[in-house]
Design a protein around this motif. Structure first.
Motif, PDB file in Angstrom:
ATOM      1  N   ALA A   9     -24.407  -5.895  29.730  1.00 23.98           N
ATOM      2  CA  ALA A   9     -23.330  -6.089  28.748  1.00 23.98           C
ATOM      3  C   ALA A   9     -23.075  -7.578  28.515  1.00 23.98           C
ATOM      4  O   ALA A   9     -22.827  -8.005  27.371  1.00 23.98           O
ATOM      5  CB  ALA A   9     -22.062  -5.393  29.225  1.00 23.98           C
ATOM      6  N   ASP A  10     -23.151  -8.379  29.574  1.00 23.38           N
ATOM      7  CA  ASP A  10     -22.964  -9.820  29.431  1.00 23.38           C
ATOM      8  C   ASP A  10     -24.088 -10.422  28.580  1.00 23.38           C
ATOM      9  O   ASP A  10     -23.830 -11.232  27.682  1.00 23.38           O
ATOM     10  CB  ASP A  10     -22.919 -10.474  30.819  1.00 23.38           C
ATOM     11  N   HIS A  40     -24.325   1.915  25.679  1.00 24.05           N
ATOM     12  CA  HIS A  40     -23.579   1.297  26.780  1.00 24.05           C
ATOM     13  C   HIS A  40     -24.517   0.796  27.872  1.00 24.05           C
ATOM     14  O   HIS A  40     -25.680   1.189  27.939  1.00 24.05           O
ATOM     15  CB  HIS A  40     -22.606   2.313  27.377  1.00 24.05           C
ATOM     16  N   GLY A  41     -23.991  -0.056  28.748  1.00 21.56           N
ATOM     17  CA  GLY A  41     -24.758  -0.543  29.895  1.00 21.56           C
ATOM     18  C   GLY A  41     -25.025   0.575  30.896  1.00 21.56           C
ATOM     19  O   GLY A  41     -24.430   1.656  30.831  1.00 21.56           O
ATOM     20  N   GLU A  42     -25.909   0.291  31.843  1.00 18.69           N
ATOM     21  CA  GLU A  42     -26.282   1.282  32.851  1.00 18.69           C
ATOM     22  C   GLU A  42     -25.057   1.756  33.623  1.00 18.69           C
ATOM     23  O   GLU A  42     -24.244   0.961  34.074  1.00 18.69           O
ATOM     24  CB  GLU A  42     -27.282   0.668  33.828  1.00 18.69           C
ATOM     25  N   ALA A  69     -18.778   2.884  28.079  1.00 16.95           N
ATOM     26  CA  ALA A  69     -18.820   2.225  26.763  1.00 16.95           C
ATOM     27  C   ALA A  69     -17.661   1.243  26.619  1.00 16.95           C
ATOM     28  O   ALA A  69     -17.830   0.142  26.085  1.00 16.95           O
ATOM     29  CB  ALA A  69     -18.791   3.262  25.654  1.00 16.95           C
ATOM     30  N   ALA A  70     -16.489   1.628  27.094  1.00 20.50           N
ATOM     31  CA  ALA A  70     -15.324   0.737  27.022  1.00 20.50           C
ATOM     32  C   ALA A  70     -15.565  -0.528  27.852  1.00 20.50           C
ATOM     33  O   ALA A  70     -15.233  -1.640  27.413  1.00 20.50           O
ATOM     34  CB  ALA A  70     -14.074   1.466  27.497  1.00 20.50           C
ATOM     35  N   GLN A  71     -16.159  -0.378  29.037  1.00 21.21           N
ATOM     36  CA  GLN A  71     -16.451  -1.548  29.869  1.00 21.21           C
ATOM     37  C   GLN A  71     -17.509  -2.438  29.209  1.00 21.21           C
ATOM     38  O   GLN A  71     -17.408  -3.666  29.258  1.00 21.21           O
ATOM     39  CB  GLN A  71     -16.912  -1.112  31.258  1.00 21.21           C
ATOM     40  N   THR A  72     -18.506  -1.829  28.605  1.00 16.80           N
ATOM     41  CA  THR A  72     -19.525  -2.601  27.896  1.00 16.80           C
ATOM     42  C   THR A  72     -18.884  -3.407  26.770  1.00 16.80           C
ATOM     43  O   THR A  72     -19.178  -4.590  26.594  1.00 16.80           O
ATOM     44  CB  THR A  72     -20.622  -1.670  27.336  1.00 16.80           C
ATOM     45  N   ALA A  73     -17.984  -2.784  26.011  1.00 19.50           N
ATOM     46  CA  ALA A  73     -17.292  -3.473  24.914  1.00 19.50           C
ATOM     47  C   ALA A  73     -16.437  -4.615  25.438  1.00 19.50           C
ATOM     48  O   ALA A  73     -16.380  -5.691  24.831  1.00 19.50           O
ATOM     49  CB  ALA A  73     -16.437  -2.483  24.130  1.00 19.50           C
TER      50      ALA A  73
END
Length: 186
Positions: free
Chosen positions: A30-31, A11-13, A53-57
């Motif tokens: 993530a972008d 996932h992102g930071e 992780a959900a936000q990264t997805a």
């Protein structure tokens, strides 16, 4: 010859708040990840239910046209820790740290992580690419498995936020580590 290719991404930071969402840098990571993977034809995006992780997805998935994504318990955050019977398989220097892993993060004898490898690490009738947005120790476990390394060797395989690790299963040979911790897009 059927092939399964898994793209394993941490996932992102995480931001500083206790809710566990992404920081502004994590959103940018993530972008960039989504842009980097936009040419890959994925069959699905599986992400940990943890918010970062959900936000990264969600962000990366915006660049992946019509790829379904869902929370997946197989890739949730967990720490493999040896049971009393398996402690001898781990170097003594790591045992005190492993003993301190909270029970809600503990995956005794990596039962859940072994199930994740068994679930995703199979070939079918057709080639498939799947994106797993997960956590450092989960990626370390997959890499350890693919390299047929000792059980404890996931320790120290540190993965950067939104880096890409690729592992591949072919129907006629053992799994392969294609790349590890690729950060070229960041």
């Amino acid at each position: 010859m059927a092939r399964t290719t898994l793209y394993l991404v941490r996932h992102g930071e995480q931001g500083p708040d206790s809710a566990g969402g992404l920081s502004p840098l994590g959103c940018e990571q993530a972008d960039q990840l989504g842009k980097r993977l936009s040419a890959v034809s994925f069959s699905a995006i599986h992400h940990s239910p943890v918010i970062r992780a959900a936000q990264t997805a969600e962000i990366a998935g915006g660049h992946l046209a019509r790829v379904s994504r869902h929370a997946c318990d197989f890739v949730t955050d967990r720490t493999p820790a040896p049971s009393a019977e398996r402690r001898g398989r781990y170097p003594d220097r790591w045992l005190p740290w492993l003993d301190g892993v909270p029970s809600d993060e503990r995956d005794e004898d990596a039962v859940a992580l072994r199930a994740a490898v068994d679930h995703f690490g199979v070939t079918g009738e057709q080639d498939r690419n799947e994106l797993l947005i997960t956590h450092n120790f989960v990626i370390g476990w997959f890499v350890r498995h693919v390299l047929d390394a000792p059980e404890w060797r996931w320790i120290g395989l540190n993965h950067a936020n939104c880096a890409i690790t690729i592992v591949r299963w072919d129907s006629d040979r053992p799994p392969t580590l294609v790349s590890f911790n690729d950060t070229g897009h960041l």
